[in-house]
Scaffold this motif. Structure first.
Motif, short mmCIF file in Angstrom:
data_model
loop_
_atom_site.label_atom_id
_atom_site.label_comp_id
_atom_site.label_asym_id
_atom_site.label_seq_id
_atom_site.Cartn_x
_atom_site.Cartn_y
_atom_site.Cartn_z
N VAL A 279 -77.72 82.40 -70.28
CA VAL A 279 -78.47 83.42 -70.53
C VAL A 279 -79.70 83.21 -71.23
CG1 VAL A 279 -78.56 85.81 -71.48
CG2 VAL A 279 -76.50 84.86 -70.28
N GLU A 280 -79.52 82.52 -72.36
CA GLU A 280 -80.62 82.28 -73.37
C GLU A 280 -81.83 81.46 -72.63
OE1 GLU A 280 -81.75 80.36 -77.92
OE2 GLU A 280 -79.54 80.37 -77.13
N ARG A 281 -81.11 80.33 -71.73
CA ARG A 281 -82.20 79.47 -71.01
C ARG A 281 -83.12 80.25 -70.13
NH1 ARG A 281 -85.69 75.95 -70.97
NH2 ARG A 281 -85.91 74.82 -68.98
N GLN A 282 -82.27 81.28 -69.34
CA GLN A 282 -82.96 82.03 -68.44
C GLN A 282 -83.84 83.08 -69.07
OE1 GLN A 282 -79.35 84.29 -66.73
NE2 GLN A 282 -79.67 83.13 -64.93
N ILE A 283 -83.65 83.55 -70.21
CA ILE A 283 -84.61 84.39 -70.95
C ILE A 283 -85.87 83.41 -71.32
CG2 ILE A 283 -85.02 85.56 -73.14
CD1 ILE A 283 -82.05 86.35 -72.99
N SER A 284 -85.49 82.36 -71.69
CA SER A 284 -86.63 81.28 -72.28
C SER A 284 -87.63 81.01 -71.13
CB SER A 284 -86.03 79.77 -72.56
OG SER A 284 -87.06 79.05 -73.12
#
Length: 226
Positions: A48-53
């Motif tokens: 999720v954090e990678r997608q947000i990044s």
């Protein structure tokens, strides 16, 4: 009070305030795109954090593209306004001298073009501006006169010499547009990259299209201008 203690107290104050206002971020979605919140153990980056990044990176990229498009739009607006004013000056001219003067003055001062060449085609010398026969122009420029299209980029020395005379050695690139069988208009720059071969010549074509309709009105001899 140390800076570390002060920062801790500030952080605790923010946390307490957010706890009392749980809907704060629901009303301010734009802040969520700037927050960095780990989702995995031991600082690991979750999917999720990678997608947000990635979304943030793409958002920044799109903002950069939009800013570039806005800059291009503003430049085109300014160019359109200068072209419109030049065309109005040409349409309002009452003689050939005023036409030649309007083109030269506008391109040199409004458009800030350092080198301008308006050449009219005539079997006999005209007493205004510069004139040559169509045969002379075809011999010197060849393919540059084919059709009604504009061309730009780095020209050959003999082409520059014909178009700009003694200034030919100062010109790194140029744009040339035909005025049908009436003449041709050329603009030059000392920068070899200024008029690239891929540069659009839409506005220059607009100007020459108007000139091709205005010039036939004036056939009477007039006094020469410099």
């Amino acid at each position: 009070m140390s800076e570390k203690t002060k920062a801790l107290l500030d952080a605790e104050s923010v946390a307490a305030w957010l706890e009392q206002h749980p809907r704060f971020f629901m009303e301010r979605d734009e802040l969520l795109t700037t927050l960095q919140i780990p989702h995995g153990p031991n600082g690991a980056v979750s999917l999720v954090e990678r997608q947000i990044s990635l979304l943030r990176e793409r958002n920044n990229e799109m903002r950069g593209r939009l800013a570039h498009l806005m800059d291009v739009a503003r430049d085109n607006d300014r160019l359109f306004d200068k072209t419109r004013r030049l065309i109005l000056d040409v349409l309002e001219a009452s003689n050939l001298e005023e036409v030649v003067g309007a083109v030269d003055d506008s391109l040199r001062h409004r458009f800030q073009v350092p080198y301008v060449s308006l050449i009219l085609f005539s079997d006999t010398p005209l007493p205004v501006g510069r004139s040559v026969t169509l045969a002379e122009a075809q011999k010197a420029l060849g393919g540059l006169l084919s059709g009604d299209k504009s061309a730009c980029g780095t020209l050959r020395p003999q082409e520059l010499s014909f178009l700009f005379g003694e200034d030919d050695g100062q010109i790194g690139s140029a744009a040339v547009a035909s005025i049908g069988n009436q003449g041709m208009l050329a603009v030059g720059s000392p920068d070899p990259q200024h008029y690239k071969s891929t540069l659009g010549t839409l506005f220059l074509t607009h100007i020459t299209e108007v000139l091709s309709r205005v010039l036939p009105r004036f056939n009477a001899p007039l006094r020469s201008v410099r």
